[in-house]
Scaffold this active site. Structure first.
Site, PDB file in Angstrom:
ATOM      1  N   GLU A 171    -138.413  68.894 -63.221  1.00 44.35           N
ATOM      2  CA  GLU A 171    -138.782  70.075 -62.430  1.00 44.35           C
ATOM      3  C   GLU A 171    -140.095  69.911 -61.675  1.00 44.35           C
ATOM      4  OE1 GLU A 171    -138.954  73.487 -65.036  1.00 44.35           O
ATOM      5  OE2 GLU A 171    -139.813  72.338 -66.656  1.00 44.35           O
ATOM      6  N   HIS A 219    -112.583 104.547 -44.039  1.00 46.35           N
ATOM      7  CA  HIS A 219    -113.724 103.635 -43.939  1.00 46.35           C
ATOM      8  C   HIS A 219    -114.379 103.434 -45.302  1.00 46.35           C
ATOM      9  CE1 HIS A 219    -117.996 102.721 -43.126  1.00 46.35           C
ATOM     10  NE2 HIS A 219    -117.480 101.946 -42.181  1.00 46.35           N
ATOM     11  N   SER A 261    -132.304  67.714 -67.371  1.00 44.70           N
ATOM     12  CA  SER A 261    -131.795  68.976 -66.838  1.00 44.70           C
ATOM     13  C   SER A 261    -132.719  69.396 -65.696  1.00 44.70           C
ATOM     14  CB  SER A 261    -131.770  70.042 -67.933  1.00 44.70           C
ATOM     15  OG  SER A 261    -131.308  71.247 -67.384  1.00 44.70           O
ATOM     16  N   THR A 317    -134.574  73.676 -61.314  1.00 42.76           N
ATOM     17  CA  THR A 317    -134.751  73.818 -59.859  1.00 42.76           C
ATOM     18  C   THR A 317    -135.597  75.021 -59.468  1.00 42.76           C
ATOM     19  OG1 THR A 317    -132.544  74.742 -59.907  1.00 42.76           O
ATOM     20  CG2 THR A 317    -132.758  72.492 -59.079  1.00 42.76           C
TER      21      THR A 317
HETATM   22  C1  PEP Z   1    -136.698  75.977 -63.899  1.00 42.58           C
HETATM   23  O1  PEP Z   1    -137.868  75.797 -63.595  1.00 42.58           O
HETATM   24  O2  PEP Z   1    -135.734  75.827 -63.115  1.00 42.58           O
HETATM   25  C2  PEP Z   1    -136.354  76.432 -65.245  1.00 42.58           C
HETATM   26  C3  PEP Z   1    -135.103  76.565 -65.616  1.00 42.58           C
HETATM   27  O3  PEP Z   1    -137.379  76.779 -66.048  1.00 42.58           O
HETATM   28  P1  PEP Z   1    -138.166  78.172 -65.954  1.00 42.58           P
HETATM   29  O4  PEP Z   1    -137.437  79.040 -64.988  1.00 42.58           O
HETATM   30  O5  PEP Z   1    -138.169  78.721 -67.329  1.00 42.58           O
HETATM   31  O6  PEP Z   1    -139.493  77.744 -65.477  1.00 42.58           O
HETATM   32 MG    MG Z   2    -139.312  75.588 -65.193  1.00 42.34          MG
END
Ligand code: PEP
Ligand code: MG
Length: 869
Positions: A739, A450, A758, A761
C-alpha cells in the site's frame, strides 16, 4: 455532402450511436415489417453540428429536413401544413442511451387553423381534431418555448369551472375551440409573438428545442447520476402521427413484454381508449390493464401478442413498447429494451437462458452489478407491520421498504436525514429529489408513470397512484383517511405492496429468490477470482458467509477496539511511555483479542482468515475531549497534566503518513507480538474443537524488505514458542499489504519474505496521488466538476497510475515466487470496474465489505467473460 437524416427504412438497430436508441429501433421495426408510421431520424451528428453552429439549424440541415418532409408527403399521400389531407408529425428526442423523461416530445405538429378543419373532416370527429390542436399548442408552448405548463392548466381549469365539469372528456368541441383561443392568447402574451402557423417553422423550432434539451439541467443531472458519458447528443425522430383519440376504436398504450417489477413472463402494461400517448403516462386518467384489451379488441390483442413475440425473439430481451390503435388499426411507435428492477433483471435473464433465447454468459453480462444492491433491500418485519397503521394504499411501483420524514420537495429533502418524497406526480425536475429520497410516494400515475419507471431504474422504493391522499401544498401537509400528515412527520412506504403507513417500521433482512441462486451459481462457475470479505466481527462474517464469502481478506484489528470498553485499553497503550505501562496495557487487551479471534475462526470454519496487525492512524484513537482525558488519567492513575503532555508529544502533523502500520509494530514490538500470540492461540483452541483453521497474518504499510524481515523474524519466534509450549502446530501464512508505492517498486525483494500480498489500494491511492484520504473529498468534487477527473480515484481504481504500480508489483513478485497469493482489500475490491481490472491483471482474489460481495462476484464473472471472449 454529409448525410444528417435517415428515413426509417435506411437505418437499423446497429446504428444506435448515430440514430439514437429510438431511431435505430424504429428503423429496425420498419425493416422487419412491423406496422410503424413512416418518418425519419435527424442524427446525433446533427446535434453536435447544431452546437457547432451556435445552437442554430444551419441552411443545409434545413434543406435536408425539407427534402425528407417532401419524401414523407409522397409516401403518405399527405401535405404538410395545408390541404384536405394534412400531414401531422410527432417530434421526439432519442439519444443512444435511453433517458426516460429527460428529453422532450411534441405531438400533432403541423396543426394550424386550416389543418385542424381538414383533420376534423378526415377523422369525422371535430372534437378529436380540436382536442389534438389544443394539446399541440400546449406542448409546443411548454416544450419548445418554455411557457410553464401550469399556466395552460389554469386556462383549462378555468373553462372546466365555468362549464361546471370535472373531466377532460366532458369538454365539448366548442369548449375546446375556446381553449385553443385562450391558449393562443396566453402564448402571445408569454412569448411576445403569435403562435406559428407555418408548419415548417413549427418543425424547425421543435427540432431546435429537442437539440437544446440535450443540455438542459435535467438531462445533465440524469447523465451525471447514471454516469452516461461520451455520447454526442440526441437524435430527433420526426414521425407521421397516428391518432389514439379518434373515438372508441382508437386508443394508445405502453407495455412491457414481461413484468418489469418481478420479471414474470406476462405482458404487462396499460392503455386508454380514445386517448393520446401522454394521457397514459401523465397519470391524469387511470389507465386499464393491458389484459382487458383482449375483451375490448380481441383481434388487436392477438396482433399485439404476436408483435411482442417477434420483438423479443428479435432483440432477445424484454421490450418496453408504445403503441397506438387508430380506428382499429394497430401501430408500433416505439420499442426499446425495458428498464427493470434488479429482481426482474435476474429473473428475466434466467428465464431467457432456460427458453434458450440467450446463453448463460449473455445472462451474466446483462446484470449491472451495481444494481444488485437493490436485491439486498430490506422488507418491513411482520412484527413491525402488525403494530403499524395503514393510512393509504397505492400501486406497488418499485419494491423495497422505506421510512422517513415526509418531504414535499427536494429542498425539504436536503434538510432531513431520511426523507420520503411525496408528490402529486413526479416529473424530470424531481430527479435530484428522487435520488436523495429514501422512497417516493405519488398521488397520481400508474405503473408506467414517470415516478414508477425512474424509481425502478434507481432501485428505489416507490408507491405510485395513491389517489386517496390529497396534498395541501400551501399548508405543507396531506390528508388521508381523515388523518393529517404534516411535512416532517414520519411515514413508511412499502413498494412491494403499495401500502403507506404512519411512523417508522422495523425492517428485516432480505430473501433471495430461486432464480437469483441459479444466477449466482452460473456466476460462481464462470469467475476465476475468489471473493473474500473485509470483516472485523463474527456478525459481519455471518452476513458475508450468507453471500458466499470465500474467506476474510482483511480483518482490521483496530476496528475490533472501537467498542467502548476496548478503546480505553488501546488509549492506555498509546499513551504509555514506560515498558511497564505498555505491558500493563497490552495484558489488558490480550484477552479481548483472543476471544475475538476465537469467535471469528470458529465462524469461518477453515476458510482463510487474513488478520491484519494493528494499523491505527493515531488521531482516530487518541482522547479528544476534557472528559476523555480525565477518564484516561483516572484509568492510568496519572495526573491530567502528565496525560496532556504525553498527548502533546504524540501529536502528529500528518497522521495518515505518520506513526502507523508496521512502523508502530517496529517501535512497539510487544504489541504485534501480543496480537500474534492471540491469533495463534485462538486458532489452536478452535482447531482443538475439531474446526479447521486457516490463519493468515498480515503486516500493514510495509515499504521495504527490511521492515518486513524484522517483523517476520520476531513474529516467527513468538509462534515457535507457542507451538513449543503447547506442543501443537498448525499451518499459517505470513504476508504483507502492498500500500505504499515503494513496496510496488521493490515487490520482488518484499516477495522473498512474504507468503502473500494484499493490495491496500486506499493507501496506495492516497500516497500515489499524494491526496490525503481525510481531506481529498473537498477538492476531488471540484476536479470532477471541472472535468479533470472522470471518477474519484478512491472509488474507482485509477488504472492508469495506481493500476500500473500494481502490475509492476505483480510482475516483480511472481518473478521471485511464481505462486505467491495476490489479492486486494482496499475499497476498490467491491467496485465493478476495479474488480474487472483485478481479474485482468491476474490477482487471485478481491476482498470487500459483506454487502458488496455479490457485486464483486458478478463483476468478476463479467471480467472473466470479457477476458476470454
Ligand atoms: C487500504 O489502505 O487499502 C486498506 C485496506 O487499509 P486501510 O483502509 O485500513 O488503511
Ligand atoms: Mg491501508
Amino acid at each position: 455532402m454529409k448525410k444528417f437524416i435517415y428515413f426509417f427504412n435506411e437505418g437499423n438497430k446497429t446504428m444506435r450511436d448515430l440514430l439514437g436508441g429510438k431511431g435505430a429501433n424504429l428503423a429496425e421495426m420498419t425493416n422487419i415489417g412491423l406496422p410503424v408510421p413512416g418518418g425519419f431520424t435527424i442524427t446525433t451528428d446533427a446535434c453536435s453540428e447544431f452546437y457547432n453552429h451556435g445552437q442554430n439549424i444551419w441552411k443545409e440541415l434545413k434543406e435536408e429536413i425539407l427534402l425528407n418532409i417532401e419524401k414523407l408527403e409522397r409516401e403518405t399521400g399527405k401535405t404538410f401544413g395545408y390541404g384536405e389531407n394534412p400531414l401531422l408529425v410527432s417530434v421526439r428526442s432519442g439519444a443512444a442511451v435511453s433517458m426516460p423523461g429527460m428529453m422532450d416530445t411534441v405531438l400533432n405538429l403541423g396543426l394550424n387553423d386550416e389543418t385542424v378543419e381538414s383533420l376534423s373532416k378526415i377523422i369525422n370527429n371535430e372534437r378529436a381534431a380540436w382536442d389534438s390542436y389544443r394539446r399541440f399548442i400546449q406542448m409546443f408552448g411548454d416544450v419548445v418555448k418554455e411557457v410553464p405548463k401550469y399556466k395552460f392548466d389554469i386556462v383549462m381549469d378555468k373553462i372546466k369551472e365555468e362549464k361546471n365539469i370535472k373531466t377532460d372528456l366532458e369538454l365539448t368541441t366548442e369548449d375546446l375551440k375556446e381553449i385553443v383561443k385562450r391558449y393562443k392568447k396566453l402564448y402571445t402574451m408569454e412569448i411576445g409573438e403569435h403562435f406559428p402557423t407555418e408548419p415548417l417553422n413549427q418543425l424547425l423550432d421543435a427540432v431546435k428545442a429537442v437539440f437544446s434539451s440535450w443540455n438542459n439541467s435535467r438531462a445533465k443531472i440524469y447523465r451525471e447520476l447514471n454516469e452516461i458519458r461520451g455520447i454526442k447528443g440526441t437524435a430527433v425522430n420526426v414521425q407521421s402521427m397516428v391518432f389514439g383519440n379518434m373515438g372508441e376504436t382508437s386508443g394508445t398504450g405502453v407495455a412491457f413484454t414481461r413484468n418489469p417489477s418481478t420479471g414474470k413472463k406476462e405482458i404487462f402494461g396499460e392503455y386508454l381508449m380514445n386517448a393520446q400517448g401522454e394521457d397514459v403516462v401523465a397519470g391524469i386518467r387511470t389507465p386499464k390493464k393491458i389484459a382487458s384489451l383482449e375483451e375490448t379488441m380481441p383481434d388487436i390483442y392477438k396482433e399485439f401478442l404476436n408483435i411482442c413475440n417477434i420483438l423479443e425473439t428479435h432483440y432477445k430481451d424484454m421490450q418496453d413498447m408504445e403503441f397506438t390503435i387508430e380506428r382499429g388499426k394497430f401501430y408500433m411507435l416505439q420499442t426499446r429494451n425495458g428498464k427493470r428492477t434488479s429482481k426482474a433483471a435476474v429473473q428475466i435473464a434466467v428465464n431467457m437462458v432456460e427458453e434458450k433465447l440467450i446463453t448463460k454468459k449473455e445472462a451474466i453480462l446483462r446484470i449491472d452489478p451495481k444494481n444488485i444492491e437493490q436485491l439486498l433491500h430490506k422488507n418491513f418485519s411482520i412484527e413491525g407491520l402488525k403494530n403499524s397503521k395503514v393510512i393509504a394504499e397505492g400501486l406497488a411501483a418499485s419494491p423495497g421498504a422505506a421510512s422517513g420524514q415526509v418531504c414535499f420537495d427536494c429542498e425539504a429533502l436536503k434538510k432531513v436525514k431520511k426523507g420520503i418524497l411525496v408528490r402529486i406526480e413526479t416529473s424530470p425536475e424531481d430527479i435530484e429529489g428522487m435520488n436523495i429520497a429514501e422512497g417516493i410516494l405519488t398521488i397520481r400515475g400508474g405503473m408506467t408513470s414517470h415516478a414508477a419507471v425512474v424509481a425502478r431504474g434507481m432501485g428505489k422504493c416507490c408507491v405510485s397512484g395513491c389517489s386517496e391522499i390529497s396534498i395541501n401544498e400551501e399548508k405543507r401537509e396531506f390528508e388521508t383517511r381523515n388523518i393529517i400528515v404534516k411535512e416532517g412527520d414520519l411515514i413508511s412506504i412499502d413498494g412491494s405492496s403499495g401500502k403507506v403507513y404512519l411512523g417508522d417500521i422495523e425492517k428485516t433482512d432480505i430473501e433471495l429468490s430461486g432464480a437469483f441462486e441459479k444466477f449466482i451459481s452460473w456466476v460462481d462457475e464462470t469467475r476465476r477470482l475468489k471473493i473474500r470479505m473485509n470483516a472485523d466481527t463474527p456478525k459481519d462474517c455471518k452476513v458475508g458467509l450468507k453471500f458466499g464469502a470465500e474467506g476474510i481478506g482483511l480483518c482490521r484489528t483496530e476496528h475490533m477496539f472501537f467498542a467502548e470498553e476496548k478503546i480505553w485499553s488501546v488509549r492506555e497503550m498509546i499513551v504509555s511511555n514506560t515498558p511497564k505501562e505498555i505491558k500493563q496495557a497490552i495484558d489488558k487487551i490480550y484477552p479481548f483479542q483472543k476471544k475475538d479471534f476465537f469467535e471469528i475462526f470458529e465462524v469461518m470454519g477453515g476458510k482463510p482468515v487474513t488478520v491484519r496487525l494493528l494499523d491505527p492512524p493515531l488521531h482516530e484513537f487518541l482522547p479528544k475531549t476534557e472528559n476523555e482525558i480525565k477518564k484516561l488519567s483516572e484509568l492510568m492513575n496519572i495526573d491530567i497534566e502528565n496525560i496532556k503532555e504525553r498527548l502533546e508529544s504524540l501529536h502528529e502533523v500528518n497522521p495518515m503518513l505518520g506513526h502507523r502500520g508496521c512502523r508502530l509494530g517496529i517501535t512497539y514490538p510487544e504489541l504485534y507480538e501480543m496480537q500474534v500470540k492471540a491469533i495463534i492461540t485462538a486458532a489452536l483452541e478452535v482447531k482443538d474443537t475439531g474446526i479447521e483453521v486457516n490463519p493468515e497474518i498480515m503486516i500493514p504499510l510495509v515499504g521495504s524488505q527490511e521492515e518486513l524481515d524484522y517483523l517476520r523474524n520476531r513474529i516467527e519466534k513468538v509462534i515457535e514458542n507457542i507451538f513449543k509450549s503447547k506442543n501443537k502446530k498448525l499451518s499459517y501464512k505470513l504476508g504483507t499489504m502492498i500500500e505504499v508505492p515503494r513496496a510496488c517498486v521493490v515487490a520482488d525483494k518484499i516477495a522473498e519474505k512474504a507468503d502473500f500480498f494484499s493490495f491496500g489500494t486506499n493507501d496506495l491511492t492516497q500516497i500515489t496521488f499524494g491526496f490525503s484520504r481525510d481531506d481529498a473529498a473537498k477538492f476531488i468534487k471540484e476536479y470532477a466538476e471541472k472535468g479533470i477527473f472522470e471518477n474519484d480515484p478512491f472509488v474507482k481504481l485509477d488504472q492508469e497510475g495506481v493500476g500500473e504500480l500494481m502490475k509492476m508489483a505483480i510482475k516483480k513478485a511472481r518473478s521471485i515466487k511464481k505462486n505467491i497469493k495476490l489479492g486486494i482489500c482496499g475499497e476498490h475490491g467491491g467496485e465493478p470496474s476495479s474488480v474487472e481490472f483485478c481479474n485482468k491483471i491476474g490477482l487471485d482474489y478481491v476482498s470487500c465489505s459483506p454487502y458488496r460481495l455479490l457485486i464483486a462476484k458478478i463483476a468478476a464473472a463479467q471480467g472473466e467473460i470479457k477476458e476470454t471472449k
